[in-house]
Scaffold this active site. Structure first.
Site, PDB file in Angstrom:
ATOM      1  N   HIS A   1      -6.550   0.082  -9.094  1.00 42.81           N
ATOM      2  CA  HIS A   1      -7.449   0.131  -7.600  1.00 42.81           C
ATOM      3  C   HIS A   1      -6.421  -0.453  -7.106  1.00 42.81           C
ATOM      4  O   HIS A   1      -7.214  -0.344  -5.781  1.00 42.81           O
ATOM      5  CB  HIS A   1      -8.790  -0.721  -8.177  1.00 42.81           C
ATOM      6  CG  HIS A   1      -8.529  -2.247  -8.162  1.00 42.81           C
ATOM      7  ND1 HIS A   1      -7.800  -2.840  -9.316  1.00 42.81           N
ATOM      8  CD2 HIS A   1      -8.112  -3.066  -7.709  1.00 42.81           C
ATOM      9  CE1 HIS A   1      -7.713  -3.923  -9.262  1.00 42.81           C
ATOM     10  NE2 HIS A   1      -8.466  -4.454  -8.167  1.00 42.81           N
TER      11      HIS A   1
ATOM     12  N   HIS B   1      -5.522  -1.678  -1.595  1.00 42.40           N
ATOM     13  CA  HIS B   1      -6.143  -2.046  -2.331  1.00 42.40           C
ATOM     14  C   HIS B   1      -7.105  -1.229  -2.231  1.00 42.40           C
ATOM     15  O   HIS B   1      -7.886  -2.261  -1.143  1.00 42.40           O
ATOM     16  CB  HIS B   1      -6.237  -3.897  -2.684  1.00 42.40           C
ATOM     17  CG  HIS B   1      -7.509  -4.629  -3.541  1.00 42.40           C
ATOM     18  ND1 HIS B   1      -9.025  -3.655  -3.342  1.00 42.40           N
ATOM     19  CD2 HIS B   1      -7.550  -4.650  -4.619  1.00 42.40           C
ATOM     20  CE1 HIS B   1      -9.395  -4.634  -4.273  1.00 42.40           C
ATOM     21  NE2 HIS B   1      -8.315  -5.804  -5.426  1.00 42.40           N
TER      22      HIS B   1
END
Length: 169
Positions: free
Chosen positions: A76, A91
């Site tokens: 992620h 992120h």
């Protein structure tokens, strides 16, 4: 900056002469203020300063020419160091680590040399919109101590094409 100066800067390749480094959109969407991210770590710039993007696409790409540092096990988030020494952290979403990789597919590898626009991670946006606390994706510079000037841009951005941040070291 006058119109002719702006046009000249668009067609000119002298960015290195001026010392300006452009960070290109690592995903398509709309730029949001980093302070509006619903996570104190990003909103208070604890891990660095930058912008966030409300995504509309399905991939995260290299925002600079450089080397992939870390890609989180859950795919992620990733870090990248540009050839000019800028350290970036991208992120996807907030608390997306809790999805344990669901909705993400790693394309690049740690230590890989990449160019702007090379795909690093693909993602399933409809699934993540349903399951993640937020899809706002912070794009931050983690070595701010080496940055003299940071200009945050705004508006809609296209993955691998639109500048989101301009910096001077």
């Amino acid at each position: 900056m006058g119109l002719f100066d702006k046009l000249k800067s668009l067609v000119s390749d002298d960015k290195k002469d001026t010392g300006t480094i452009e960070i290109i959109a690592p995903l398509s969407g709309e730029i949001v203020n980093i302070e509006d991210v619903p996570d104190v770590v990003f909103a208070e710039k604890i891990v660095g300063d930058g912008i966030a993007i409300k995504p509309t696409g399905n991939k995260m790409v290299a925002p600079v020419d450089g080397t992939i540092g870390k890609i989180f096990e859950t795919n992620h988030a990733f870090s990248i160091e540009s050839d000019s020494g800028v350290e970036l952290f991208v992120h996807f979403g907030i608390d997306t680590v809790e999805l344990k990789g669901e909705g993400f597919k790693r394309i690049a590898e740690e230590g890989q040399r990449v160019k702007v626009g090379d795909t690093v991670i693909e993602f399933d946006l409809p699934l993540l919109e349903e399951k993640a606390k937020s899809t706002l994706t912070p794009v931050v510079i983690s070595n701010m101590d080496e940055i003299k000037e940071l200009i945050k841009l705004s508006g809609s951005v296209t993955v691998g094409e639109t500048p989101v941040i301009r910096i001077k070291k």
